[in-house]
Write an enzyme that holds these catalytic residues in place. Structure first.
Site, PDB file in Angstrom:
ATOM      1  N   CYS A  12      -5.513  -2.941   2.628  1.00 50.15           N
ATOM      2  CA  CYS A  12      -5.259  -2.833   4.061  1.00 50.15           C
ATOM      3  C   CYS A  12      -6.514  -2.947   4.941  1.00 50.15           C
ATOM      4  CB  CYS A  12      -4.501  -1.539   4.339  1.00 50.15           C
ATOM      5  SG  CYS A  12      -3.583  -1.546   5.901  1.00 50.15           S
ATOM      6  N   GLU A  25       0.843  -1.194   0.000  1.00 44.31           N
ATOM      7  CA  GLU A  25       0.000   0.000   0.000  1.00 44.31           C
ATOM      8  C   GLU A  25       0.881   1.247   0.000  1.00 44.31           C
ATOM      9  OE1 GLU A  25      -3.630   1.865   2.716  1.00 44.31           O
ATOM     10  OE2 GLU A  25      -2.143   0.566   3.656  1.00 44.31           O
ATOM     11  N   LYS A  66      -9.580   2.616  -2.517  1.00 39.39           N
ATOM     12  CA  LYS A  66      -9.802   2.006  -1.203  1.00 39.39           C
ATOM     13  C   LYS A  66     -11.137   2.452  -0.620  1.00 39.39           C
ATOM     14  CE  LYS A  66      -7.479   1.609   3.324  1.00 39.39           C
ATOM     15  NZ  LYS A  66      -6.297   2.087   4.100  1.00 39.39           N
TER      16      LYS A  66
END
Length: 250
Positions: free
Chosen positions: A137, A38, A103
């Protein structure tokens, strides 16, 4: 299919040096897909106006290295678009074809939700016959969003998940594999970031039964995804047929 992840010690806010060390560490490596962590070009940083790509620097790097190595590359970077900032996960193929996922679940504990804009779409990419769900994540903590509707074969997670919470990272990766009858490849960064958070080596690839199938060599983690083996496992244990059916609002 061979996937190799790079456990990268990301240099804080320094795109040029990160690009250089990625090229150096992958110089003699071959794979179908390479995974990067990430925000691989900057570290997980909330100074979005300072670090975000305005000229697609990270994407252009991925396109170049993908073409040079004749392999797909996947990782996330901070991006500015139309006055908004996104933590954007790219999937770049050697011919330049690019898919991306913004995300969805922003890490409010760090203030990410105050800086970046959440994505609105669930993204699945097909490459060499394998269907990949793209996740970043903190998405790992939300199983509903990753629920397998029999529409993917593997989940790719790229992360900056610090040592102090690494137990949750490892347990949840295995859980996502088991509950979704899927390969799960979770790539974390290593080293210490600009906020003095430490990241231990904790990348893994799990088969659909929770068995680890990855091998580690230095900063590299590699796994072979055997799609026929997955299909046989799913045909024998048809647990996805018994799943609850629902829709979620994004």
């Amino acid at each position: 299919m061979k996937i190799t992840g790079l456990n990268l010690d990301i240099i804080w806010k320094n795109k040029t040096e990160n690009f250089q060390q990625i090229e150096k560490q992958l110089e003699n490596q071959d794979a179908d897909i390479f995974l990067l962590p990430e925000m691989f070009s900057t570290g997980f940083c909330m100074d979005a106006s300072e670090i975000s790509d305005r000229n697609q620097e990270s994407l252009e790097f991925l396109k170049k290295i993908s073409k040079d190595k004749n392999a797909a590359f996947c990782g996330s970077a901070p991006v500015e678009q139309d006055g908004k900032f996104y933590n954007r996960m790219y999937f770049v193929q050697p011919d330049g074809e690019t898919d991306y996922y913004n995300k969805r679940h922003l890490f409010s504990f760090s203030g990410e939700d105050k800086v970046y804009t959440p994505g609105k779409e669930r993204v699945i990419v097909s490459y060499k016959g394998v269907r990949f769900l793209l996740q970043v994540c903190y998405d790992l903590r939300f199983p509903v969003f990753a629920r397998n509707n029999d529409d993917y074969d593997a989940i790719l997670y790229v992360a900056n998940w610090p040592q102090k919470r690494v137990g949750a990272w490892e347990y949840l990766l295995k859980a996502r594999a088991i509950e979704n009858l899927s390969f799960v490849f979770g790539l974390n960064r290593i080293g210490t970031d600009g906020n003095d958070l430490f990241y231990q080596e904790s990348s893994h690839c799990f088969f659909a039964d929770g068995t680890e199938i990855s091998q580690k060599n230095g900063n590299l983690i590699t796994a072979e995804l055997n799609l026929n083996e997955l299909k046989d496992f799913r045909n024998h244990f048809q647990f996805l047929n018994d799943r609850d059916h629902f829709s979620i609002e994004l």
